[in-house]
Design a protein around this motif. Structure first.
Motif, PDB file in Angstrom:
ATOM      1  N   SER A 287       6.043   3.611  -1.833  1.00 33.60           N
ATOM      2  CA  SER A 287       6.245   4.696  -1.045  1.00 33.60           C
ATOM      3  C   SER A 287       5.124   5.757  -1.513  1.00 33.60           C
ATOM      4  CB  SER A 287       7.616   5.453  -1.648  1.00 33.60           C
ATOM      5  OG  SER A 287       7.743   5.640  -2.929  1.00 33.60           O
ATOM      6  N   HIS A 288       4.458   5.787  -2.510  1.00 31.74           N
ATOM      7  CA  HIS A 288       3.432   6.515  -2.767  1.00 31.74           C
ATOM      8  C   HIS A 288       2.411   5.806  -3.695  1.00 31.74           C
ATOM      9  CE1 HIS A 288       6.596   9.233  -2.033  1.00 31.74           C
ATOM     10  NE2 HIS A 288       5.731  10.237  -1.566  1.00 31.74           N
ATOM     11  N   THR A 289       0.957   6.246  -3.771  1.00 29.52           N
ATOM     12  CA  THR A 289       0.085   5.902  -4.597  1.00 29.52           C
ATOM     13  C   THR A 289      -0.790   7.003  -4.489  1.00 29.52           C
ATOM     14  OG1 THR A 289      -1.328   4.065  -5.433  1.00 29.52           O
ATOM     15  CG2 THR A 289      -1.614   4.544  -2.923  1.00 29.52           C
ATOM     16  N   ASN A 290      -1.644   6.889  -5.608  1.00 30.23           N
ATOM     17  CA  ASN A 290      -2.694   7.860  -5.987  1.00 30.23           C
ATOM     18  C   ASN A 290      -3.916   7.036  -6.184  1.00 30.23           C
ATOM     19  OD1 ASN A 290      -2.357   7.116  -8.624  1.00 30.23           O
ATOM     20  ND2 ASN A 290      -1.797   9.073  -8.976  1.00 30.23           N
ATOM     21  N   SER A 291      -4.947   7.573  -6.800  1.00 31.32           N
ATOM     22  CA  SER A 291      -6.401   6.895  -7.123  1.00 31.32           C
ATOM     23  C   SER A 291      -6.209   5.748  -8.125  1.00 31.32           C
ATOM     24  CB  SER A 291      -7.301   7.820  -7.769  1.00 31.32           C
ATOM     25  OG  SER A 291      -6.765   8.425  -8.879  1.00 31.32           O
ATOM     26  N   SER A 292      -5.135   5.897  -9.138  1.00 35.28           N
ATOM     27  CA  SER A 292      -4.848   4.738  -9.741  1.00 35.28           C
ATOM     28  C   SER A 292      -4.510   3.389  -9.167  1.00 35.28           C
ATOM     29  CB  SER A 292      -3.859   5.281 -10.853  1.00 35.28           C
ATOM     30  OG  SER A 292      -3.952   6.259 -11.678  1.00 35.28           O
ATOM     31  N   GLY A 293      -3.531   3.517  -8.089  1.00 34.84           N
ATOM     32  CA  GLY A 293      -3.097   2.673  -7.257  1.00 34.84           C
ATOM     33  C   GLY A 293      -4.147   1.941  -6.617  1.00 34.84           C
ATOM     34  N   ILE A 294      -5.334   2.804  -5.868  1.00 34.39           N
ATOM     35  CA  ILE A 294      -6.250   2.507  -5.031  1.00 34.39           C
ATOM     36  C   ILE A 294      -7.373   1.764  -5.858  1.00 34.39           C
ATOM     37  CG2 ILE A 294      -8.053   3.240  -3.768  1.00 34.39           C
ATOM     38  CD1 ILE A 294      -6.271   5.307  -2.501  1.00 34.39           C
ATOM     39  N   ALA A 295      -7.423   2.048  -7.188  1.00 37.56           N
ATOM     40  CA  ALA A 295      -8.471   1.446  -7.922  1.00 37.56           C
ATOM     41  C   ALA A 295      -7.942   0.189  -8.355  1.00 37.56           C
ATOM     42  CB  ALA A 295      -8.696   2.289  -9.309  1.00 37.56           C
ATOM     43  N   PHE A 296      -6.783  -0.073  -8.768  1.00 37.87           N
ATOM     44  CA  PHE A 296      -6.150  -1.190  -8.855  1.00 37.87           C
ATOM     45  C   PHE A 296      -6.357  -2.390  -7.693  1.00 37.87           C
ATOM     46  CE2 PHE A 296      -2.402  -4.221  -8.352  1.00 37.87           C
ATOM     47  CZ  PHE A 296      -2.771  -4.990  -9.341  1.00 37.87           C
ATOM     48  N   MET A 297      -5.998  -1.747  -6.534  1.00 37.78           N
ATOM     49  CA  MET A 297      -6.070  -2.650  -5.353  1.00 37.78           C
ATOM     50  C   MET A 297      -7.536  -2.986  -5.122  1.00 37.78           C
ATOM     51  SD  MET A 297      -3.472  -0.864  -2.729  1.00 37.78           S
ATOM     52  CE  MET A 297      -2.069   0.007  -3.453  1.00 37.78           C
ATOM     53  N   VAL A 298      -8.475  -2.148  -5.429  1.00 40.10           N
ATOM     54  CA  VAL A 298     -10.173  -2.641  -5.140  1.00 40.10           C
ATOM     55  C   VAL A 298     -10.496  -3.470  -6.305  1.00 40.10           C
ATOM     56  CG1 VAL A 298     -12.446  -1.567  -5.358  1.00 40.10           C
ATOM     57  CG2 VAL A 298     -10.532  -0.312  -4.020  1.00 40.10           C
ATOM     58  N   LYS A 299      -9.974  -3.391  -7.525  1.00 41.41           N
ATOM     59  CA  LYS A 299     -10.142  -4.346  -8.434  1.00 41.41           C
ATOM     60  C   LYS A 299      -9.733  -5.769  -8.009  1.00 41.41           C
ATOM     61  CE  LYS A 299     -10.502  -1.032 -12.377  1.00 41.41           C
ATOM     62  NZ  LYS A 299      -9.843  -0.417 -13.444  1.00 41.41           N
ATOM     63  N   VAL A 300      -8.418  -5.718  -7.555  1.00 39.30           N
ATOM     64  CA  VAL A 300      -7.919  -6.975  -7.208  1.00 39.30           C
ATOM     65  C   VAL A 300      -8.721  -7.655  -6.167  1.00 39.30           C
ATOM     66  CG1 VAL A 300      -5.802  -8.300  -6.189  1.00 39.30           C
ATOM     67  CG2 VAL A 300      -5.772  -6.535  -7.848  1.00 39.30           C
ATOM     68  N   LEU A 301      -9.093  -6.914  -5.065  1.00 41.24           N
ATOM     69  CA  LEU A 301     -10.184  -7.193  -4.009  1.00 41.24           C
ATOM     70  C   LEU A 301     -11.469  -7.847  -4.529  1.00 41.24           C
ATOM     71  CD1 LEU A 301     -10.961  -7.435  -0.803  1.00 41.24           C
ATOM     72  CD2 LEU A 301     -11.689  -5.175  -1.418  1.00 41.24           C
ATOM     73  N   THR A 302     -11.941  -7.205  -5.587  1.00 42.43           N
ATOM     74  CA  THR A 302     -13.455  -7.526  -6.132  1.00 42.43           C
ATOM     75  C   THR A 302     -13.010  -8.909  -6.795  1.00 42.43           C
ATOM     76  OG1 THR A 302     -13.997  -5.324  -6.445  1.00 42.43           O
ATOM     77  CG2 THR A 302     -15.258  -6.952  -7.747  1.00 42.43           C
ATOM     78  N   LYS A 303     -11.938  -8.995  -7.671  1.00 39.31           N
ATOM     79  CA  LYS A 303     -11.869 -10.176  -8.446  1.00 39.31           C
ATOM     80  C   LYS A 303     -11.472 -11.533  -7.501  1.00 39.31           C
ATOM     81  CE  LYS A 303      -9.637 -11.573 -12.627  1.00 39.31           C
ATOM     82  NZ  LYS A 303      -8.742 -11.194 -13.554  1.00 39.31           N
ATOM     83  N   SER A 304     -10.609 -11.082  -6.480  1.00 40.03           N
ATOM     84  CA  SER A 304     -10.339 -12.245  -5.452  1.00 40.03           C
ATOM     85  C   SER A 304     -11.583 -12.740  -4.827  1.00 40.03           C
ATOM     86  CB  SER A 304      -9.333 -11.886  -4.332  1.00 40.03           C
ATOM     87  OG  SER A 304      -9.894 -10.876  -3.484  1.00 40.03           O
ATOM     88  N   ARG A 305     -12.580 -11.812  -4.507  1.00 38.85           N
ATOM     89  CA  ARG A 305     -13.853 -12.129  -3.814  1.00 38.85           C
ATOM     90  C   ARG A 305     -14.559 -12.776  -4.650  1.00 38.85           C
ATOM     91  NH1 ARG A 305     -14.945  -7.261   0.592  1.00 38.85           N
ATOM     92  NH2 ARG A 305     -13.224  -7.656   1.863  1.00 38.85           N
ATOM     93  N   ILE A 306     -14.808 -12.468  -5.855  1.00 45.77           N
ATOM     94  CA  ILE A 306     -15.842 -13.343  -6.941  1.00 45.77           C
ATOM     95  C   ILE A 306     -15.169 -14.595  -7.152  1.00 45.77           C
ATOM     96  CG2 ILE A 306     -16.212 -13.410  -9.557  1.00 45.77           C
ATOM     97  CD1 ILE A 306     -16.186 -10.207  -9.464  1.00 45.77           C
ATOM     98  N   ASN A 307     -13.728 -14.725  -7.008  1.00 48.00           N
ATOM     99  CA  ASN A 307     -13.236 -16.134  -7.252  1.00 48.00           C
ATOM    100  C   ASN A 307     -13.208 -17.026  -5.897  1.00 48.00           C
ATOM    101  OD1 ASN A 307     -12.488 -16.458  -9.917  1.00 48.00           O
ATOM    102  ND2 ASN A 307     -11.702 -14.642  -9.292  1.00 48.00           N
ATOM    103  N   GLY A 308     -13.868 -16.451  -4.795  1.00 47.04           N
ATOM    104  CA  GLY A 308     -13.894 -17.211  -3.579  1.00 47.04           C
ATOM    105  C   GLY A 308     -12.806 -16.872  -2.548  1.00 47.04           C
ATOM    106  N   GLY A 309     -12.051 -15.931  -2.962  1.00 46.71           N
ATOM    107  CA  GLY A 309     -10.778 -15.453  -1.931  1.00 46.71           C
ATOM    108  C   GLY A 309     -11.071 -14.168  -1.416  1.00 46.71           C
ATOM    109  N   ASP A 310      -9.948 -13.587  -1.097  1.00 49.90           N
ATOM    110  CA  ASP A 310      -9.902 -12.411  -0.308  1.00 49.90           C
ATOM    111  C   ASP A 310      -8.644 -11.801  -0.525  1.00 49.90           C
ATOM    112  OD1 ASP A 310     -10.848  -9.987   1.038  1.00 49.90           O
ATOM    113  OD2 ASP A 310     -10.528 -10.985   2.895  1.00 49.90           O
ATOM    114  N   THR A 311      -8.444 -10.350  -0.545  1.00 46.37           N
ATOM    115  CA  THR A 311      -7.312  -9.525  -0.549  1.00 46.37           C
ATOM    116  C   THR A 311      -7.055  -8.772   0.772  1.00 46.37           C
ATOM    117  OG1 THR A 311      -7.432  -9.354  -2.970  1.00 46.37           O
ATOM    118  CG2 THR A 311      -5.897  -7.766  -2.089  1.00 46.37           C
TER     119      THR A 311
END
Length: 109
Positions: free
Chosen positions: A49-73
């Protein structure tokens, strides 16, 4: 409260519900992401229902980690409020957003 599930098959689906308003809210998800071995990740936001910069930062970290490991988010089904937030923060230019799980799965094929 944040609830999440990770299912491993051809993709990893992380479903988030509730609100993300602090680092404490995302701690269980950080621990779960450390267990992922399939980095084709779909983050289902239909119950968030809601997120702030903490949630967005987490999602960006997941994206970065997935791309480093040959995937995507990618994102699935954000509500109108999250969609507006993603437009304001330009996150919609970084993440691919889908309205169906089938479309998200096709993204990885």
């Amino acid at each position: 409260m944040i609830e999440f599930s990770i299912s491993s098959s051809e993709i990893t689906c992380l479903s988030i519900s509730g609100k993300i308003l602090s680092d404490a809210d995302i701690q269980p998800m950080k621990e779960a992401i450390d267990q992922v071995d399939n980095w084709k990740i779909v983050i289902d936001l239909s119950q968030l229902s809601h997120t702030n910069s903490s949630g967005i930062a987490f999602m960006v970290k997941v994206l970065t980690k997935s791309r480093i490991n040959g995937g995507d988010t990618v994102f699935l089904n954000p509500n109108a409020g999250l969609t507006k937030l993603f437009e304001i923060t330009k996150i919609h230019e970084v993440f691919t957003i889908f309205d169906s799980l089938e479309s998200a799965k096709n993204h990885f094929n």
